[in-house]
Design a protein around this motif. Structure first.
Motif, PDB file in Angstrom:
ATOM      1  N   ARG A 110     -34.799  18.435 -40.132  1.00 55.10           N
ATOM      2  CA  ARG A 110     -34.401  17.107 -39.677  1.00 55.10           C
ATOM      3  C   ARG A 110     -35.051  16.784 -38.331  1.00 55.10           C
ATOM      4  O   ARG A 110     -35.425  15.643 -38.074  1.00 55.10           O
ATOM      5  CB  ARG A 110     -32.876  17.047 -39.558  1.00 55.10           C
ATOM      6  N   ASN A 111     -35.173  17.793 -37.478  1.00 57.93           N
ATOM      7  CA  ASN A 111     -35.707  17.545 -36.149  1.00 57.93           C
ATOM      8  C   ASN A 111     -37.170  17.970 -36.003  1.00 57.93           C
ATOM      9  O   ASN A 111     -37.683  17.999 -34.892  1.00 57.93           O
ATOM     10  CB  ASN A 111     -34.877  18.304 -35.099  1.00 57.93           C
ATOM     11  N   ASP A 484     -29.666  25.146 -39.463  1.00 61.25           N
ATOM     12  CA  ASP A 484     -31.116  24.985 -39.341  1.00 61.25           C
ATOM     13  C   ASP A 484     -31.711  25.896 -38.276  1.00 61.25           C
ATOM     14  O   ASP A 484     -32.886  26.237 -38.329  1.00 61.25           O
ATOM     15  CB  ASP A 484     -31.452  23.528 -38.970  1.00 61.25           C
TER      16      ASP A 484
HETATM   17  C1  LIG Z   1     -31.290  17.376 -33.863  1.00 63.97           C
HETATM   18  O1  LIG Z   1     -31.292  17.062 -32.505  1.00 63.97           O
HETATM   19  C2  LIG Z   1     -30.140  16.405 -32.048  1.00 63.97           C
HETATM   20  C3  LIG Z   1     -30.350  15.970 -30.623  1.00 63.97           C
HETATM   21  O2  LIG Z   1     -31.140  16.872 -29.929  1.00 63.97           O
HETATM   22  C4  LIG Z   1     -28.949  17.329 -32.200  1.00 63.97           C
HETATM   23  O3  LIG Z   1     -27.770  16.676 -31.799  1.00 63.97           O
HETATM   24  C5  LIG Z   1     -28.830  17.705 -33.659  1.00 63.97           C
HETATM   25  O4  LIG Z   1     -27.798  18.632 -33.807  1.00 63.97           O
HETATM   26  C6  LIG Z   1     -30.113  18.281 -34.183  1.00 63.97           C
HETATM   27  N1  LIG Z   1     -29.972  18.429 -35.609  1.00 63.97           N
HETATM   28  C7  LIG Z   1     -30.363  19.496 -36.260  1.00 63.97           C
HETATM   29  C8  LIG Z   1     -30.140  19.452 -37.733  1.00 63.97           C
HETATM   30  O5  LIG Z   1     -30.878  20.441 -35.729  1.00 63.97           O
END
Ligand SMILES: *[C@@H]1O[C@H](CO)[C@@H](O)[C@H](O)[C@H]1NC(C)=O
Ligand SMILES: Cc1cc2nc3c(=O)[nH]c(=O)nc-3n(C[C@H](O)[C@H](O)[C@H](O)COP(=O)(O)OP(=O)(O)OC[C@H]3O[C@@H](n4cnc5c(N)ncnc54)[C@H](O)[C@@H]3O)c2cc1C
Ligand SMILES: *[C@@H]1O[C@H](CO)[C@@H](O)[C@H](O)[C@H]1NC(C)=O
Ligand SMILES: *[C@@H]1O[C@H](CO)[C@@H](O)[C@H](O)[C@H]1NC(C)=O
Ligand SMILES: *[C@@H]1O[C@H](CO)[C@@H](O)[C@H](O)[C@H]1NC(C)=O
Ligand SMILES: *[C@@H]1O[C@H](CO)[C@@H](O)[C@H](O)[C@H]1NC(C)=O
Length: 572
Positions: A110-111, A484
């Motif tokens: 996702r990120n 993840d």
């Molecule tokens: C993606 O990044 C956001 C903000 O940095 C964070 O809140 C979120 O948990 C992250 N999501 C994943 C799936 O790692």
């Protein structure tokens, strides 16, 4: 040297003969981009024209999200089964989108700022007509491509996606038709419903309600009965009343490897009909519709009970108490889910029960569960947090608004024989097994009391349903989940945890030769042929040879998959 040269033609003749079925030698590997046999842009363009412009490149779901006007998916979209089912590159369990086993691994989280294609297909035909499906099947066969089929993308073994594949996405096959008399071979088989693979179980429950009918389906919103559900078996809280989903199928329409659309029922292509009911999802062809029985709707008592658990010992104890009362619903052929699942809000495990009993009054429904509740209240470290009983028409009791998914998850399972619960020490065995599974890292233990009753009584139906279903009482899954942020080596440990650890624990309850439900299972199941298909495997192999001689339809742990590598790419 001269001797070898004279032998070579003989060797290649022998090789081609050994792989001979339709007159040409079988290809060792499917074509991938860069191979001489991989279709060029013109060929893809021609396919695109044939399917009315409905051929699209597939992007991994996180990239799809970034292409949205908002530039991202909301948390709601990310975890929505309904939302994901419409997207070609999305799976419900996001780990199956990842190419962990590719060299090098190809990932898209996702990120992620840079994404690999992973196990996501290259192109998808967003099929709208049978002709679209036929064109895609023929194109894959002619060009020796890896083919994948997806309806909802719900698959818990990741079988609806494959790296470097052409996907046939069936989400747009939304037709539904009710009839009071479905005729097969001149015989009126009564009230039935025909659906396309884009129809979800929630649609079935909702629409059948307006007709005063109900059909066998699990309590999931987006699972597609005409996709993987019926091919696997299809269990439901009303299976003890009416049998498995597959027991209720009257007919399939299916595009097979030759590109022909076949009708499979008890009189036409009855061998294919046998295979499509329990012979495993994705191994036979592309289903374009399924017809199954409907029954008059009725009212039921729906109960939800939940205990917060302080420890693995408490989870074991409350599961043991549950096992002691496992036969309490038999008189009314009730169905029940009994899950050990974590509560995010409470940050601890809970024991969650959902029970459906047909035609009972509220008082009768409560009385059936009271002896269990009395015992459960005594369990140390277990606190009752939810207890509801209500009367609902059965459609509403089974209906779900959406499925909350979008996480990394794998599982393994066993069908637990009735015999196992009849043992004097069953509660103690269950207690030990649950405690040990949790100690060994199981994230959830998902039990379904969906067998016995009519599932057992249907043992004489001639279908590929493994006989293990007919002698089972419950179906128990040990699930593993991870964030993840887990490292690749941790992920590999998690992906293999069922067969390296959980299976031996679960077998203390199921016994060593119990079968398993192929739709909710471990893709690494060592002897999947016997565990998923029992004595039916040789017959299924013959049917596969007849309808799919070149293994166009290959899925992990499916019939014929022993001839292929884990990607379904090269013969082994
Ligand atoms: C993606 O990044 C956001 C903000 O940095 C964070 O809140 C979120 O948990 C992250 N999501 C994943 C799936 O790692
Ligand atoms: C939240 C959740 C709840 C569930 N609840 C239940 C339940 O109550 N009872 C139960 O029995 N199971 C349940 N399942 C398991 C479910 O039956 C399987 O995941 C099933 O494979 C889903 O089928 P699908 O077509 O919706 O999924 P998909 O991922 O689209 O496909 C699954 C498999 O079927 C094949 N397939 C899909 N469409 C077609 C088609 N048109 N023709 C041929 N092959 C096709 C795919 O290739 C793949 O192998 C649940 C799963 C989830 C994720
Ligand atoms: C197929 O055709 C449609 C409509 O012409 C087009 O939008 C789409 O990009 C084409 N697909 C591919 C893979 O080129
Ligand atoms: C279910 O109960 C409601 C309200 O009690 C009643 O109106 C309805 O007829 C019942 N439905 C069936 C199918 O029995
Ligand atoms: C429910 O009760 C009605 C009326 O007695 C009956 O016709 C129907 O078969 C029952 N349904 C089930 C599932 O028991
Ligand atoms: C199975 O047995 C039942 C009752 O014994 C009978 O009614 C039914 O027709 C049988 N079904 C098949 C497929 O043989």
């Amino acid at each position: 040297m001269g001797r070898l040269q004279t032998l070579l033609p003989l060797i290649s003749l022998a090789l081609s003969l050994s792989g001979l079925s339709s007159g040409k030698p079988l290809n060792k590997c499917r074509n991938v981009p860069g191979d001489a046999g991989f279709p060029d842009a013109n060929a893809w363009g021609t396919l695109n024209e044939t399917v009315g412009g409905r051929l699209a490149p597939v992007v991994p779901f996180p990239e799809f999200c970034r292409s949205l006007p908002a530039g991202e998916c909301t948390d709601e979209q990310w975890t929505s089964g309904l939302f994901r089912s419409g997207v070609a590159g999305a799976m419900d369990m996001i780990n199956f989108e990842q190419g962990y086993d590719l060299t090098p691994p190809s990932l898209c989280f996702r990120n992620s700022t840079v994404c690999g294609q992973g196990d996501v297909p290259l192109y998808a035909v967003e099929a709208e007509t049978v002709a679209d499906v036929q064109a895609a099947v023929k194109f894959a066969a002619d060009n020796n491509l890896r083919l994948a089929i997806k309806s909802s993308g719900h698959d818990l073994l990741g079988r609806s996606t494959a790296p470097n594949s052409l996907l046939i996405h069936m989400a747009k096959f939304k037709d539904m038709a009710f009839t009071d008399s479905f005729v097969v071979g001149g015989e009126d088989l009564g009230s039935a419903l025909t659906v396309g693979p884009g129809v979800h179980l929630q649609d079935v429950f909702k629409e059948s309600k307006t007709h005063g009918k109900i059909a066998v389906g699990g309590s999931a919103a987006t699972v597609s009965p005409a996709g993987g559900y019926l091919q696997g078996a299809g269990h439901s809280l009303i299976s003890p009343l009416f049998g498995l989903g597959a027991d209720n199928v009257l007919e399939f329409q299916v595009v097979v490897a030759s590109g022909e659309l076949l009708k499979a029922n008890s009189v036409e292509h009855s061998d294919l009909f046998f295979a499509l009911r329990g012979g495993g999802a994705g191994s036979w062809g592309v289903i374009t519709s399924a017809t199954f029985r409907t029954y008059p709707a009725f009212n039921a008592t729906l109960s939800v009970i939940q205990f917060a658990l302080d420890s693995h010992a408490a989870a074991g104890a409350i599961a043991g108490v549950h096992a002691k009362h496992i036969f309490a619903l038999d008189a009314v052929r009730g169905g029940q889910y009994f899950f050990v699942i974590p509560s995010v809000e409470l940050n601890k495990q809970t024991f969650w029960l959902m029970t459906v009993t047909a035609n009972t009054t509220l008082e009768e429904g409560k009385a059936l569960l009271q002896p269990y509740l009395d015992d459960a209240m005594e369990v140390e470290g277990a606190t009752l947090i939810v207890k509801t009983f209500e009367q609902r028409v059965i459609n509403d009791a089974l209906y779900a608004e959406d499925d909350s998914i979008g996480e990394n998850s794998v599982m393994g399972s066993r069908l637990i024989p009735t015999e196992a619960y009849e043992r004097e020490d069953a509660p103690e065995v269950v207690e030990k097994v649950y405690r040990e599974l949790l100690d060994a890292g199981a994230g959830a233990i998902i039990g379904s009391l969906v067998a016995g009753g009519q599932v057992s009584a249907n043992a004489n139906i001639s279908s590929a349903i493994t006989p293990a279903w007919r002698t089972a009482k419950t179906h128990v899954i040990a699930a593993t989940v991870w964030p993840d942020s887990a490292s690749l080596s941790e992920i590999n440990t998690y992906r293999h945890l069922f067969h390296t650890s959980h299976l031996a624990i679960l077998e203390q309850l199921s016994g060593p030769n119990a079968g398993a439900y192929s739709n909710e299972a471990d893709i690494y199941e060592a002897d999947f042929q016997t565990t998923f298909f029992g004595p039916n495997y040789p017959k299924l192999t013959q049917i596969k040879k007849k309808y799919d001689p070149e293994d166009l339809f290959v899925v992990a742990a499916g019939v014929g998959s022993e001839r292929w590598d884990e990607f379904g790419m090269c013969r082994v």
